[in-house]
Design a protein around this motif. Structure first.
Motif, PDB file in Angstrom:
ATOM      1  N   PHE A 130       0.814  -1.221   0.000  1.00 15.88           N
ATOM      2  CA  PHE A 130       0.000   0.000   0.000  1.00 15.88           C
ATOM      3  C   PHE A 130       0.847   1.272   0.000  1.00 15.88           C
ATOM      4  CE2 PHE A 130      -2.983  -3.159   1.466  1.00 15.88           C
ATOM      5  CZ  PHE A 130      -4.190  -2.757   0.921  1.00 15.88           C
ATOM      6  N   SER A 131       2.129   1.138  -0.258  1.00 19.00           N
ATOM      7  CA  SER A 131       3.041   2.284  -0.146  1.00 19.00           C
ATOM      8  C   SER A 131       2.609   3.472  -0.995  1.00 19.00           C
ATOM      9  CB  SER A 131       4.458   1.867  -0.540  1.00 19.00           C
ATOM     10  OG  SER A 131       4.932   0.839   0.299  1.00 19.00           O
ATOM     11  N   SER A 132       2.322   3.238  -2.263  1.00 16.94           N
ATOM     12  CA  SER A 132       1.975   4.348  -3.155  1.00 16.94           C
ATOM     13  C   SER A 132       0.652   4.993  -2.743  1.00 16.94           C
ATOM     14  CB  SER A 132       1.894   3.863  -4.601  1.00 16.94           C
ATOM     15  OG  SER A 132       0.858   2.910  -4.764  1.00 16.94           O
ATOM     16  N   PHE A 133      -0.300   4.166  -2.269  1.00 10.87           N
ATOM     17  CA  PHE A 133      -1.586   4.701  -1.835  1.00 10.87           C
ATOM     18  C   PHE A 133      -1.433   5.553  -0.573  1.00 10.87           C
ATOM     19  CE2 PHE A 133      -2.814   0.403  -3.651  1.00 10.87           C
ATOM     20  CZ  PHE A 133      -3.120   0.904  -4.902  1.00 10.87           C
TER      21      PHE A 133
ATOM     22  N   GLY B 289      -9.211   7.446   5.714  1.00 10.30           N
ATOM     23  CA  GLY B 289     -10.193   6.393   5.896  1.00 10.30           C
ATOM     24  C   GLY B 289      -9.842   5.184   5.054  1.00 10.30           C
ATOM     25  N   PHE B 290      -9.785   4.017   5.689  1.00  9.80           N
ATOM     26  CA  PHE B 290      -9.467   2.789   4.963  1.00  9.80           C
ATOM     27  C   PHE B 290     -10.722   1.935   4.867  1.00  9.80           C
ATOM     28  CE2 PHE B 290      -8.110  -1.536   4.302  1.00  9.80           C
ATOM     29  CZ  PHE B 290      -7.104  -1.408   3.350  1.00  9.80           C
ATOM     30  N   ILE B 291     -11.227   1.744   3.654  1.00 12.86           N
ATOM     31  CA  ILE B 291     -12.435   0.952   3.431  1.00 12.86           C
ATOM     32  C   ILE B 291     -12.028  -0.371   2.799  1.00 12.86           C
ATOM     33  CG2 ILE B 291     -14.679   0.856   2.285  1.00 12.86           C
ATOM     34  CD1 ILE B 291     -14.736   3.911   2.370  1.00 12.86           C
TER      35      ILE B 291
ATOM     36  N   ASN C   9      -4.976  -5.259   7.427  1.00 10.86           N
ATOM     37  CA  ASN C   9      -3.824  -5.525   8.288  1.00 10.86           C
ATOM     38  C   ASN C   9      -2.525  -5.074   7.621  1.00 10.86           C
ATOM     39  OD1 ASN C   9      -5.657  -6.618  10.028  1.00 10.86           O
ATOM     40  ND2 ASN C   9      -4.992  -8.732   9.811  1.00 10.86           N
ATOM     41  N   ASN C  10      -2.396  -5.352   6.322  1.00 10.46           N
ATOM     42  CA  ASN C  10      -1.203  -4.897   5.604  1.00 10.46           C
ATOM     43  C   ASN C  10      -1.114  -3.372   5.582  1.00 10.46           C
ATOM     44  OD1 ASN C  10      -0.285  -7.469   4.960  1.00 10.46           O
ATOM     45  ND2 ASN C  10      -1.398  -7.551   3.015  1.00 10.46           N
ATOM     46  N   ALA C  11      -2.255  -2.720   5.357  1.00  7.00           N
ATOM     47  CA  ALA C  11      -2.264  -1.256   5.297  1.00  7.00           C
ATOM     48  C   ALA C  11      -1.914  -0.645   6.651  1.00  7.00           C
ATOM     49  CB  ALA C  11      -3.630  -0.767   4.830  1.00  7.00           C
ATOM     50  N   ILE C  12      -2.428  -1.214   7.738  1.00  6.71           N
ATOM     51  CA  ILE C  12      -2.142  -0.681   9.079  1.00  6.71           C
ATOM     52  C   ILE C  12      -0.658  -0.828   9.409  1.00  6.71           C
ATOM     53  CG2 ILE C  12      -2.518  -1.068  11.549  1.00  6.71           C
ATOM     54  CD1 ILE C  12      -5.443  -1.674  10.874  1.00  6.71           C
ATOM     55  N   LYS C  13      -0.080  -1.987   9.085  1.00  7.13           N
ATOM     56  CA  LYS C  13       1.349  -2.192   9.335  1.00  7.13           C
ATOM     57  C   LYS C  13       2.179  -1.158   8.568  1.00  7.13           C
ATOM     58  CE  LYS C  13       0.924  -7.217   9.954  1.00  7.13           C
ATOM     59  NZ  LYS C  13       1.198  -8.539   9.322  1.00  7.13           N
ATOM     60  N   GLN C  14       1.833  -0.950   7.317  1.00  9.75           N
ATOM     61  CA  GLN C  14       2.599  -0.022   6.490  1.00  9.75           C
ATOM     62  C   GLN C  14       2.339   1.432   6.892  1.00  9.75           C
ATOM     63  OE1 GLN C  14       1.945  -1.249   2.333  1.00  9.75           O
ATOM     64  NE2 GLN C  14       2.147  -3.374   3.031  1.00  9.75           N
TER      65      GLN C  14
ATOM     66  N   THR D 147      -2.583  -0.439  16.783  1.00  9.37           N
ATOM     67  CA  THR D 147      -3.990  -0.122  16.480  1.00  9.37           C
ATOM     68  C   THR D 147      -4.644   0.795  17.505  1.00  9.37           C
ATOM     69  OG1 THR D 147      -4.698  -2.135  17.638  1.00  9.37           O
ATOM     70  CG2 THR D 147      -4.332  -2.301  15.259  1.00  9.37           C
ATOM     71  N   GLN D 148      -3.944   1.220  18.535  1.00  7.32           N
ATOM     72  CA  GLN D 148      -4.542   2.001  19.610  1.00  7.32           C
ATOM     73  C   GLN D 148      -5.280   3.231  19.077  1.00  7.32           C
ATOM     74  OE1 GLN D 148      -1.565   4.209  22.113  1.00  7.32           O
ATOM     75  NE2 GLN D 148      -0.057   3.121  20.846  1.00  7.32           N
ATOM     76  N   GLY D 149      -6.484   3.440  19.625  1.00  9.79           N
ATOM     77  CA  GLY D 149      -7.303   4.583  19.234  1.00  9.79           C
ATOM     78  C   GLY D 149      -8.141   4.370  17.990  1.00  9.79           C
ATOM     79  N   MET D 150      -7.927   3.285  17.269  1.00  9.36           N
ATOM     80  CA  MET D 150      -8.683   3.049  16.037  1.00  9.36           C
ATOM     81  C   MET D 150     -10.108   2.600  16.367  1.00  9.36           C
ATOM     82  SD  MET D 150      -5.883   1.309  13.481  1.00  9.36           S
ATOM     83  CE  MET D 150      -4.406   2.221  13.024  1.00  9.36           C
ATOM     84  N   PRO D 151     -11.071   2.959  15.523  1.00 12.75           N
ATOM     85  CA  PRO D 151     -12.474   2.673  15.812  1.00 12.75           C
ATOM     86  C   PRO D 151     -12.916   1.285  15.349  1.00 12.75           C
ATOM     87  CG  PRO D 151     -12.333   3.997  13.843  1.00 12.75           C
ATOM     88  CD  PRO D 151     -10.923   3.818  14.324  1.00 12.75           C
ATOM     89  N   LEU D 152     -13.927   0.753  16.017  1.00 10.75           N
ATOM     90  CA  LEU D 152     -14.598  -0.473  15.609  1.00 10.75           C
ATOM     91  C   LEU D 152     -16.100  -0.254  15.717  1.00 10.75           C
ATOM     92  CD1 LEU D 152     -12.079  -1.381  17.716  1.00 10.75           C
ATOM     93  CD2 LEU D 152     -12.745  -3.633  16.896  1.00 10.75           C
TER      94      LEU D 152
END
Length: 402
Positions: free
Chosen positions: A208-211, A224-226, A233-238, A269-274
């Motif tokens: 997801f680097s370029s995004f 916002g990640f949809i 998971n890959n996007a959050i790590k990156q 992931t702290q503070g992220m919504p669910l």
């Protein structure tokens, strides 16, 4: 026709009707779980959903009409043609009465069409396209857990604190992603905020680097990640590697589950919504069921998996109350009986198939706030279904227009 002949005809009709009813009741109950068994969403649905369905079968005694309740499952591969072909085979030749789960909007829409054509039943656990219970709604289809409108609404309100702010979206390039993004943009603009840009990525994207670079350069306050599962998971790590949070931007996933938090850790992931309806620490009942699920599966349950248990349990209760597997009769019974289980109380199914249940807006705890390894999130707010889901007068569903 003489009166005597008429009486004889009516008596014969009653006998034949009774035989037909007995045959319908004697038919074994057979259900199918159709989902992603090995790919991007398998960790939050997949084999765990099959286990959840089995637990529901256990809780009604394992049998119905004197025969074991049968359960089969298959992988749709996120392909609508594959999903609909499996559904047709199950309905036509394998005696399946109801299909559960899906977790893919394109597949859900295709299978819902097959279910209506065959007069069978589809209960979608989580597939986010508004069309499922909107313009493509069906009397044979239901949405049980999260949907795109509800997730977008509660996530945006929670993340922005009700104040106007700017957003950039990273959106999975399929029906559900586009549907959620459209709903999200309308809600953001209604609150006075602004969407400054968006990019669409294919399912199962490893890099997801370029995004993320485009999102950073946009200057938006919120990214916002949809999307979900392995993509998220890959996007959050990156995003963590990019230092998104350190630059003052907030990474906001729209489909996070406790399984994702557990896999990634609270530090990332702290503070992220669910947005969810089931959390294992919510009550003694949810804790007990989580322990039971973990004993059967080896892992803690996700919200989607718990909702498979809820949906299958309500279906089986309704079949038992109806005394038949006849679809029309069972559908009526499902709508008549309130949904009651270990995390659902007094919920009803609306005419568009939407289960009007309570849901939570939650946020991931900081590591310092955790009391133990499973104490992952804070349940910030409980929201009634009437506030969470799309109002009937805003829906495109023809069944709500009657």
């Amino acid at each position: 026709m003489t009166r005597a002949a008429m009486r004889g005809f009516c008596a014969l009709f009653a006998i034949l009707t009774g035989i037909g009813g007995a045959v319908a009741q004697d038919k074994p109950v057979k259900i199918g779980v159709l989902n992603d068994q090995a790919s991007v969403y398998s960790a939050i649905s997949g084999p765990g959903s099959v286990v959840a369905a089995r637990l529901a079968i256990e809780d009604v005694g394992g049998t119905m009409f004197g025969k074991p309740i049968e359960l089969i499952f298959a992988d749709h591969g996120h392909k609508p043609d594959v999903g609909s072909a499996i559904a047709r085979r199950w309905f036509d030749t394998e005696g399946v009465d109801a299909i559960f789960d899906i977790y893919s909007s394109g597949v859900a829409l295709a299978v819902q069409g097959v279910a209506e054509q065959k007069n069978k039943l589809l209960v979608v656990s989580m597939a986010s396209s508004r069309d499922i219970s909107g313009k493509a709604c069906s009397p044979n289809g239901m949405q049980w857990a999260n949907d795109g409108y509800e997730v977008a609404s509660l996530t945006i309100k929670g993340a922005s604190g009700g104040k106007p702010t700017s957003w950039f979206f990273l959106t999975v390039d399929y029906a559900a992603g586009h549907s959620i993004e459209r709903d999200a943009q309308k809600m953001i603009e209604k609150e006075g905020g602004k969407v400054v840009g968006a990019v669409h990525f294919p399912l199962n994207t490893p890099d997801f680097s370029s995004f993320l670079l485009q999102a950073q350069n946009s200057g938006a306050k919120n990214i916002g990640f949809i999307g979900g599962g392995a993509d998220m998971n890959n996007a959050i790590k990156q995003a963590s590697e990019f230092g998104i949070e350190r630059t003052g931007q907030r990474f906001v996933p729209f489909s996070m589950t406790t399984v994702d938090v557990d896999a990634l850790g609270n530090q990332a992931t702290q503070g992220m919504p669910l947005v969810l309806s089931y959390y294992w620490d919510a009550s003694d009942q949810t804790k007990a069921w989580a322990a039971r699920f973990k004993k059967a599966f080896g892992k803690m349950p996700s919200d989607p998996q718990a909702n498979i248990y809820s949906a299958v349990l309500h279906y089986l209760k309704s079949v038992k109350a109806a005394g038949t597997t006849d679809t029309t009769t069972v559908l009526a019974k499902m709508r008549e009986i309130p949904v009651e289980d270990l995390f659902t109380s007094g919920a009803h199914i609306r005419e568009d198939g939407r289960l009007m249940r309570e849901v939570y807006y939650a946020e991931v705890k900081k590591p310092s706030e955790m009391s133990g390894p499973t104490d992952l999130i804070t349940l910030v707010k409980k929201v009634p279904g009437s506030e969470a889901f799309i109002p009937a007068n805003e829906s495109d569903c023809k069944l709500l227009k009657k």
